[in-house]
Design a protein around this motif. Structure first.
Motif, PDB file in Angstrom:
ATOM      1  N   ILE A 131       3.272  -8.328   4.007  1.00 44.54           N
ATOM      2  CA  ILE A 131       4.298  -8.406   3.376  1.00 44.54           C
ATOM      3  C   ILE A 131       5.541  -8.765   4.039  1.00 44.54           C
ATOM      4  CG2 ILE A 131       6.150  -7.303   1.801  1.00 44.54           C
ATOM      5  CD1 ILE A 131       3.858  -5.805   0.489  1.00 44.54           C
ATOM      6  N   CYS A 138       2.265   2.307   2.489  1.00 43.19           N
ATOM      7  CA  CYS A 138       1.533   3.124   3.603  1.00 43.19           C
ATOM      8  C   CYS A 138       2.872   3.794   4.495  1.00 43.19           C
ATOM      9  CB  CYS A 138       0.797   2.258   4.553  1.00 43.19           C
ATOM     10  SG  CYS A 138       1.686   0.971   5.288  1.00 43.19           S
ATOM     11  N   PRO A 168       0.389  -4.100   6.991  1.00 48.40           N
ATOM     12  CA  PRO A 168      -1.202  -4.463   7.168  1.00 48.40           C
ATOM     13  C   PRO A 168      -1.552  -5.394   5.943  1.00 48.40           C
ATOM     14  CG  PRO A 168      -0.667  -2.336   6.157  1.00 48.40           C
ATOM     15  CD  PRO A 168       0.612  -2.568   6.731  1.00 48.40           C
ATOM     16  N   THR A 205       4.404   2.114   6.825  1.00 46.25           N
ATOM     17  CA  THR A 205       4.601   1.595   8.510  1.00 46.25           C
ATOM     18  C   THR A 205       5.722   0.920   8.715  1.00 46.25           C
ATOM     19  OG1 THR A 205       2.040   1.257   8.448  1.00 46.25           O
ATOM     20  CG2 THR A 205       3.382  -0.058   9.896  1.00 46.25           C
ATOM     21  N   MET A 226       9.030   4.674   0.802  1.00 48.19           N
ATOM     22  CA  MET A 226       8.047   4.017   0.262  1.00 48.19           C
ATOM     23  C   MET A 226       6.848   5.174  -0.446  1.00 48.19           C
ATOM     24  SD  MET A 226       7.848   0.946   0.136  1.00 48.19           S
ATOM     25  CE  MET A 226       8.302  -0.770   0.988  1.00 48.19           C
ATOM     26  N   LEU A 269       0.797  -1.330  -0.050  1.00 50.21           N
ATOM     27  CA  LEU A 269      -0.014  -0.024  -0.073  1.00 50.21           C
ATOM     28  C   LEU A 269       0.873   1.256   0.043  1.00 50.21           C
ATOM     29  CD1 LEU A 269      -2.619  -1.188   2.782  1.00 50.21           C
ATOM     30  CD2 LEU A 269      -2.718  -1.526   0.461  1.00 50.21           C
TER      31      LEU A 269
HETATM   32  S1  SF4 Z   1       5.455  -3.112   2.828  1.00 54.03           S
HETATM   33 FE1  SF4 Z   1       3.560  -3.233   4.244  1.00 54.03          FE
HETATM   34  S2  SF4 Z   1       4.025  -1.852   5.801  1.00 54.03           S
HETATM   35 FE2  SF4 Z   1       5.657  -1.415   4.118  1.00 54.03          FE
HETATM   36  S3  SF4 Z   1       4.605   0.252   2.809  1.00 54.03           S
HETATM   37 FE3  SF4 Z   1       3.957  -1.841   1.684  1.00 54.03          FE
HETATM   38  S4  SF4 Z   1       2.083  -2.152   2.848  1.00 54.03           S
HETATM   39 FE4  SF4 Z   1       3.107  -0.651   4.296  1.00 54.03          FE
END
Ligand code: SF4
Ligand code: SF4
Length: 342
Positions: free
Chosen positions: A331, A241, A328, A243, A275, A239
Motif C-alpha cells: 500500500i 499489521c 507487506p 508496520t 490500525m 492487514l
Molecule cells: S498499510 Fe500496510 S503496513 Fe500499514 S497496516 Fe496496512 S498492511 Fe500493514
C-alpha cells in the motif's frame, strides 16, 4: 553564521570533543542494516546510506517508557508513594540525522508541546537536551517524496546544524546556538566549499523522482474527503499489521498501562497504532473505528487532512518513504494521497 569545514581525517578528534559534553548517536551498520546506535568509534558512522528502517523518534518517544513508579505504603497519608522518572542526566547529540526525520520532530512538537498546561514533559525534556546534526541527502531513494511534503534533501527545518559530505571533508552549517556549540573551533569554509554544498543540494532535489499533489486535499472539506468512494478500495489489502505506523517518524499513537507486582508498580507508555482494532475499543464494547476501512481511512485522513486543519497547514508526513518500502502488501502512501487529491 559562517559555514565551517571539518576534514574527515579529523573526525576522531571531533567526536572525542563531542563526547565530553554529549552522548553521541549515529546511524551505523548493525546486523547488515543502517541503525541508530551509540557512536563510540568515529570510523563506524555511516556517510552513505538511504535511511534507517526505524526512524529516530524512539529517542524522544520510546517504544516503552516508564512515566512513574508507585508503591503502597501503609503509614503514608495517601497510602501510596509515587516517584517521577528522572530526566536525562547528560545531553545527547544525534549525528547524521536525515533532514526528513528532523522535520518530523518539528511536526511532533506541534502535538506534544502546545502550552504550559498540557506540554508533554517526557517528550519536551528529551528534545531540550538533544542536539540534531543533520546530513544532507546527496542520493535520495526512489521511495522519497520529501519535496512534496514541505521538506527536501537539504532542508534545515528542525535541525541545529547541517552537514554536507564533500568527499574528504564535511561542510558544517550551524543553524542554532546548539549548532554553533558543535561547530566551535572549526575553520571557516572557503567560498568554493559553500558553492559545492549548494550544487549538491540542487542536484539531490532534482533526483527526487516521485511527487504527490495536495492542492485538492487542502481545498476539499473534511467530510468530502471522509466520504470519498476511494476508501472502499484502499482498505481491502491492508492487514492492519501496523508496520507503517511503527516505522513512521510522525506516527505517535500510544497507550498507557499500569503494571503491578505485589505492592509496587510502574506506569508505562507504549507505542500503539491506529490500525489496531483494540486501540479505539471502549470499555463499553463500542468501537468508533470498528471496521478495517475506518482504521485505514483514519491513518491517511489524520496525516493529510486533520493535522493540516488543526496545526496551521503542517502535514503529518515528511515523505521519508519508509512505509512505501516496508508495507507487506505494497500500500503506497503516494498513490493514496494522489487518489485523495484526484
Ligand atoms: S498499510 Fe500496510 S503496513 Fe500499514 S497496516 Fe496496512 S498492511 Fe500493514
Ligand atoms: S507516512 Fe510514510 S512516507 Fe510519510 S512520514 Fe510516515 S513513514 Fe514516512
Amino acid at each position: 553564521m559562517a559555514d565551517k569545514i571539518l576534514a574527515k581525517d579529523k573526525l576522531a578528534d571531533f567526536l572525542g570533543k563531542l563526547q565530553a559534553d554529549y552522548e553521541v548517536y549515529a546511524p551505523q551498520e548493525v546486523e547488515g542494516k543502517a541503525q541508530w546506535a551509540p557512536l563510540e568509534d568515529a570510523g563506524k558512522a555511516l556517510w552513505e546510506f538511504s535511511n534507517t528502517s526505524m526512524s529516530p523518534k524512539d529517542f524522544f518517544f520510546p517504544q516503552t517508557e516508564v512515566l512513574m513508579r508507585f508503591k503502597n505504603v501503609q503509614d503514608h497519608e495517601s497510602g501510596m508513594v509515587m516517584e517521577a522518572e528522572p530526566p536525562l542526566d547528560k545531553k545527547r547529540l544525534l549525528l547524521n540525522i536525515r533532514p526528513c526525520d528532523a522535520k518530523a520532530f518539528q511536526v511532533l512538537d506541534l502535538i506534544f508541546v502546545q502550552d504550559e498546561m498540557t506540554n508533554d514533559l517526557y517528550w519536551k525534556d528529551k528534545r531540550d537536551m538533544t542536539t540534531l546534526v543533520g546530513l544532507a541527502c546527496s542520493d535520495p531513494c526512489p521511495s522519497c517524496f520529501c519535496t512534496s511534503m514541505n521538506c527536501g534533501p537539504a532542508s534545515t527545518t528542525g535541525l541545529d546544524a547541517l552537514l554536507f559530505d564533500l568527499g574528504d571533508k564535511l561542510l558544517v552549517r550551524s543553524l542554532t546556538e546548539k549548532g554553533e556549540a558543535v561547530a566551535e573551533g572549526l575553520d571557516d569554509a572557503a567560498e568554493g566549499d559553500t558553492a559545492a554544498a549548494a550544487e549538491q543540494a540542487t542536484t539531490a532535489e532534482g533526483k527526487i523522482s516521485s511527487s504527490v499533489g495536495m492542492d485538492n486535499v487542502n481545498s476539499r472539506s473534511v467530510m468530502e474527503l471522509y466520504e470519498a468512494g476511494m476508501w472502499d478500495r484502499v482498505f481491502e489489502n491492508c492487514l492492519n499489521c501496523g508496520t507503517c505506523t511503527y516505522v513512521c517518524p510522525t506516527c505517535h499513537c500510544f497507550d498507557i498501562q499500569d503494571e503491578t507486582q505485589g505492592t509496587e508498580g510502574r506506569r508505562v507508555r507504549n507505542w500503539d497504532n491506529c490500525m489496531s482494532w483494540l486501540f479505539t475499543m471502549h470499555g463499553t464494547g463500542h468501537n468508533p473505528r470498528g471496521t478495517k476501512k475506518d482504521r485505514v481511512r483514519q491513518r491517511f485522513m489524520h496525516k493529510f487532512k486533520y493535522i493540516p486543519v488543526k496545526r496551521g497547514g503542517e502535514i503529518g508526513c515528511v515523505g521519508c518513504g519508509r512505509c512505501v518500502v516496508l508495507c507487506p502488501v505494497n500500500i503506497d502512501v503516494r498513490r493514496v494521497v494522489n487518489d485523495m487529491n484526484a
